[in-house]
Enzyme design. Structure first.
Site, mmCIF file in Angstrom:
data_model
loop_
_atom_site.group_PDB
_atom_site.id
_atom_site.type_symbol
_atom_site.label_atom_id
_atom_site.label_comp_id
_atom_site.label_asym_id
_atom_site.label_seq_id
_atom_site.Cartn_x
_atom_site.Cartn_y
_atom_site.Cartn_z
ATOM 1 N N ASP A 108 9.326 -27.020 3.308
ATOM 2 C CA ASP A 108 9.723 -26.290 2.171
ATOM 3 C C ASP A 108 8.671 -25.409 1.334
ATOM 4 O OD1 ASP A 108 12.556 -26.835 2.175
ATOM 5 O OD2 ASP A 108 12.273 -28.443 0.840
ATOM 6 N N PRO A 126 0.853 -10.765 -7.877
ATOM 7 C CA PRO A 126 2.000 -10.348 -7.855
ATOM 8 C C PRO A 126 2.926 -11.959 -7.336
ATOM 9 C CG PRO A 126 0.908 -9.234 -6.333
ATOM 10 C CD PRO A 126 0.054 -9.892 -6.800
ATOM 11 N N THR A 127 4.177 -12.016 -7.600
ATOM 12 C CA THR A 127 5.015 -13.181 -7.113
ATOM 13 C C THR A 127 5.380 -12.803 -5.815
ATOM 14 O OG1 THR A 127 6.777 -14.554 -7.489
ATOM 15 C CG2 THR A 127 7.040 -12.247 -8.050
ATOM 16 N N ASN A 128 6.368 -13.367 -5.133
ATOM 17 C CA ASN A 128 6.861 -12.817 -3.676
ATOM 18 C C ASN A 128 7.472 -11.574 -3.768
ATOM 19 O OD1 ASN A 128 6.685 -15.676 -2.492
ATOM 20 N ND2 ASN A 128 7.960 -16.229 -3.998
ATOM 21 N N ARG A 175 12.346 -20.111 -6.024
ATOM 22 C CA ARG A 175 11.424 -18.903 -5.772
ATOM 23 C C ARG A 175 11.636 -17.690 -6.769
ATOM 24 N NH1 ARG A 175 8.876 -22.280 -3.763
ATOM 25 N NH2 ARG A 175 7.964 -22.546 -1.883
ATOM 26 N N SER A 201 -2.307 -13.221 -5.312
ATOM 27 C CA SER A 201 -0.788 -13.854 -4.940
ATOM 28 C C SER A 201 -0.582 -14.845 -5.624
ATOM 29 C CB SER A 201 -0.655 -13.956 -3.282
ATOM 30 O OG SER A 201 0.164 -14.972 -3.153
ATOM 31 N N SER A 202 0.435 -15.371 -5.873
ATOM 32 C CA SER A 202 0.897 -16.382 -6.882
ATOM 33 C C SER A 202 0.626 -17.746 -6.136
ATOM 34 C CB SER A 202 2.339 -16.536 -6.934
ATOM 35 O OG SER A 202 3.187 -16.494 -6.056
ATOM 36 N N CYS A 203 0.031 -17.648 -4.692
ATOM 37 C CA CYS A 203 -0.272 -19.029 -3.913
ATOM 38 C C CYS A 203 -1.580 -19.447 -4.295
ATOM 39 C CB CYS A 203 0.182 -18.903 -2.565
ATOM 40 S SG CYS A 203 -1.176 -17.771 -1.915
ATOM 41 N N LYS A 228 -8.127 -15.760 -1.527
ATOM 42 C CA LYS A 228 -7.668 -14.955 -2.830
ATOM 43 C C LYS A 228 -8.352 -15.304 -4.121
ATOM 44 C CE LYS A 228 -4.721 -11.992 -0.849
ATOM 45 N NZ LYS A 228 -5.120 -10.388 -1.035
ATOM 46 N N GLY A 252 0.771 -1.266 0.048
ATOM 47 C CA GLY A 252 0.081 0.106 0.029
ATOM 48 C C GLY A 252 0.915 1.259 0.070
ATOM 49 N N HIS A 289 8.120 -13.199 5.753
ATOM 50 C CA HIS A 289 8.205 -14.011 4.318
ATOM 51 C C HIS A 289 9.732 -14.380 4.570
ATOM 52 C CE1 HIS A 289 4.561 -12.317 2.738
ATOM 53 N NE2 HIS A 289 4.302 -13.793 3.010
ATOM 54 N N TRP A 349 15.312 -22.320 7.190
ATOM 55 C CA TRP A 349 14.172 -22.917 7.212
ATOM 56 C C TRP A 349 14.358 -23.882 6.051
ATOM 57 C CZ3 TRP A 349 8.524 -22.397 9.146
ATOM 58 C CH2 TRP A 349 8.565 -22.167 10.647
ATOM 59 N N TYR A 364 -5.392 -18.887 2.869
ATOM 60 C CA TYR A 364 -5.121 -17.506 2.250
ATOM 61 C C TYR A 364 -5.406 -17.869 0.590
ATOM 62 C CZ TYR A 364 -2.226 -13.450 1.158
ATOM 63 O OH TYR A 364 -1.670 -12.375 0.682
HETATM 64 N N1 LIG Z 1 4.323 -9.349 0.660
HETATM 65 C C1 LIG Z 1 4.109 -10.113 -0.440
HETATM 66 O O1 LIG Z 1 5.165 -11.198 -0.861
HETATM 67 C C2 LIG Z 1 3.125 -10.339 -1.262
HETATM 68 C C3 LIG Z 1 3.135 -11.372 -2.521
HETATM 69 C C4 LIG Z 1 1.964 -11.329 -3.223
HETATM 70 C C5 LIG Z 1 0.810 -10.447 -3.056
HETATM 71 N N2 LIG Z 1 0.899 -9.716 -2.077
HETATM 72 C C6 LIG Z 1 -0.429 -9.080 -1.678
HETATM 73 O O2 LIG Z 1 -0.293 -7.458 -1.708
HETATM 74 C C7 LIG Z 1 -1.133 -7.209 -0.556
HETATM 75 C C8 LIG Z 1 -0.506 -6.377 0.479
HETATM 76 O O3 LIG Z 1 0.475 -7.308 1.062
HETATM 77 P P1 LIG Z 1 1.638 -6.369 1.998
HETATM 78 O O4 LIG Z 1 2.716 -7.454 1.646
HETATM 79 O O5 LIG Z 1 1.627 -5.002 1.617
HETATM 80 O O6 LIG Z 1 1.006 -6.584 3.772
HETATM 81 P P2 LIG Z 1 1.377 -5.816 4.586
HETATM 82 O O7 LIG Z 1 2.636 -5.068 4.691
HETATM 83 O O8 LIG Z 1 0.946 -6.560 5.942
HETATM 84 O O9 LIG Z 1 -0.183 -4.966 4.562
HETATM 85 C C9 LIG Z 1 -1.217 -5.341 4.545
HETATM 86 C C10 LIG Z 1 -2.378 -3.967 4.882
HETATM 87 O O10 LIG Z 1 -3.555 -4.297 4.842
HETATM 88 C C11 LIG Z 1 -4.007 -3.767 6.158
HETATM 89 N N3 LIG Z 1 -4.927 -4.485 6.946
HETATM 90 C C12 LIG Z 1 -4.968 -5.665 7.109
HETATM 91 N N4 LIG Z 1 -6.267 -5.898 7.773
HETATM 92 C C13 LIG Z 1 -7.035 -4.829 7.739
HETATM 93 C C14 LIG Z 1 -8.226 -4.633 8.041
HETATM 94 N N5 LIG Z 1 -9.177 -5.563 8.633
HETATM 95 N N6 LIG Z 1 -8.875 -3.289 7.767
HETATM 96 C C15 LIG Z 1 -7.961 -2.435 7.336
HETATM 97 N N7 LIG Z 1 -6.686 -2.660 6.706
HETATM 98 C C16 LIG Z 1 -6.227 -3.919 6.902
HETATM 99 C C17 LIG Z 1 -2.819 -3.308 7.294
HETATM 100 O O11 LIG Z 1 -3.242 -2.168 7.904
HETATM 101 P P3 LIG Z 1 -2.577 -1.854 9.127
HETATM 102 O O12 LIG Z 1 -1.118 -1.707 8.783
HETATM 103 O O13 LIG Z 1 -3.073 -0.661 9.536
HETATM 104 O O14 LIG Z 1 -2.705 -3.131 10.023
HETATM 105 C C18 LIG Z 1 -1.745 -3.216 6.061
HETATM 106 O O15 LIG Z 1 -1.847 -1.756 5.539
HETATM 107 C C19 LIG Z 1 -2.011 -8.485 -0.211
HETATM 108 O O16 LIG Z 1 -2.901 -8.490 -0.867
HETATM 109 C C20 LIG Z 1 -1.077 -9.464 -0.352
HETATM 110 O O17 LIG Z 1 -1.731 -10.565 -0.736
HETATM 111 C C21 LIG Z 1 2.078 -9.704 -0.971
#
Ligand SMILES: NC(=O)c1ccc[n+]([C@@H]2O[C@H](COP(=O)([O-])OP(=O)(O)OC[C@H]3O[C@@H](n4cnc5c(N)ncnc54)[C@H](OP(=O)(O)O)[C@@H]3O)[C@@H](O)[C@H]2O)c1
Length: 302
Positions: free
Chosen positions: A256, A150-152, A196, A94-96, A127, A3, A166, A189, A123
């Protein structure tokens, strides 16, 4: 992580009329609160970067939380956006979502062709339902709802809490602490053998803006680099960048996950978008960000 990267990228591109809320200001699990927010702010476009996110350990320990909270968040956003006549919705999955043993590299077409990886199926199922919600809206109402997978990801504002992080940020932290504490070895781990793919979050933000500014004919697009490496090679790259001189011990009693996970990114490339940041450059800048921010990291609880 995602975000804030999208927010900053939009600002850097000159977008001004941005509205965003963190979870304390607006709990997206609360349908009435989401509806009220949309009625007041009347957004033209919605980018859903909110989710309950975590690694294998967190997914394994909190299956209901991962399934239910992710469905609540995305259902409230998608349904309210449709009812409020939002022009464009970008859903981040997510790629999962793809099967554990999907042919590699994974194309968008392999969705729902066989079983998911059990450690994160909660999860993934949430998704997949988000992807299908956007696809069905596109089909039934002809609206521009797009799902980007998105991937990882890694980069600034990643989660460095070892209980919920992660693999890539966990390795940065472990090698850094190993260096500071002069540890003889760092334990990681699994076997190190799975392969990946990793995408810098600034590249993802770029892909999101590209998707915002262009109309696509379909709903689902993979976002990645199209290049993977073994977890062992990743560990060696991070070890070198961090400057840790000790040994790496692989704890093969730990899971793994999927043996290989590489995105086929040709569908997005055909639309005109490609990742630009190399893994080595991305890890170097992420480690610099880690060093500048390590004293302000929060514990990330599920
Ligand atoms: N990280 C990865 O490797 C990865 C890979 C592929 C896809 N994605 C996708 O990218 C997106 C964001 O992931 P991220 O890595 O940025 O995760 P993150 O840093 O944990 O951010 C998640 C955000 O969601 C908000 N959130 C969670 N529960 C909420 C709720 N009940 N109400 C309002 N806001 C809420 C959190 O807000 P607060 O900070 O205020 O709690 C945080 O800003 C997800 O859809 C994820 O599936 C991530």
């Amino acid at each position: 992580m995602v975000g804030s990267a999208i927010w900053n990228a939009l600002k850097n591109k000159g977008y001004e009329n941005l509205v965003g809320r963190n979870s304390k200001e607006l709990d997206l699990r609360n349908q009435a609160a989401v509806q009220e927010f949309f009625a007041i702010e009347k957004p033209d476009v919605v980018i859903d970067a909110a989710a309950r996110v975590g690694g294998i350990l967190a997914n394994n320990n909190y299956p209901f939380t991962f399934l239910m909270e992710n469905m609540q968040i995305q259902n409230n956003l998608i349904d309210t956006a449709l009812n409020q006549n939002v022009d464009k919705f970008i859903f981040l999955g997510s790629s999962c979502i793809y099967p554990k043993l999907a042919p590699q590299p994974m194309t968008e077409d392999c969705l729902l062709t066989s079983s998911l990886e059990p450690t994160n199926e909660w999860y993934a199922i949430a998704k997949i339902s988000g992807v299908k919600a956007c696809e069905s809206i596109r089909k039934q109402f002809g609206k521009d709802f797009v799902s980007l997978m998105p991937t990882n990801l890694y980069g600034p504002n990643d989660n460095f809490d070892l209980k919920t992080s992660h693999v890539l940020p966990a390795m940065i932290r472990k090698f850094h602490e190993g260096k500071i504490n002069n540890s003889e070895s760092v334990t990681l781990w699994g076997s190190g053998l799975p392969m990946r793919e990793f995408l810098h979050v600034h590249d993802l933000a770029d892909a999101v803006i590209f998707s915002l500014e262009n109309s696509f004919t379909e709903n689902l697009y993979n976002i990645g680099t199209g290049v993977d490496l073994t977890i062992k090679s990743l560990a060696e790259m991070i070890q070198k960048i961090v400057g840790y001189k000790g040994e790496i011990v692989w704890d093969s009693s730990k899971p793994d996950g999927t043996p290989r996970k590489l995105m086929d990114v040709s569908k997005m490339a055909n639309q005109g978008w490609k990742a630009k940041i190399t893994l080595e450059d991305g890890i170097k800048s992420t480690y610099n960000w880690f060093l500048e921010n390590e004293h302000s990291f929060k514990e990330v609880k599920i």
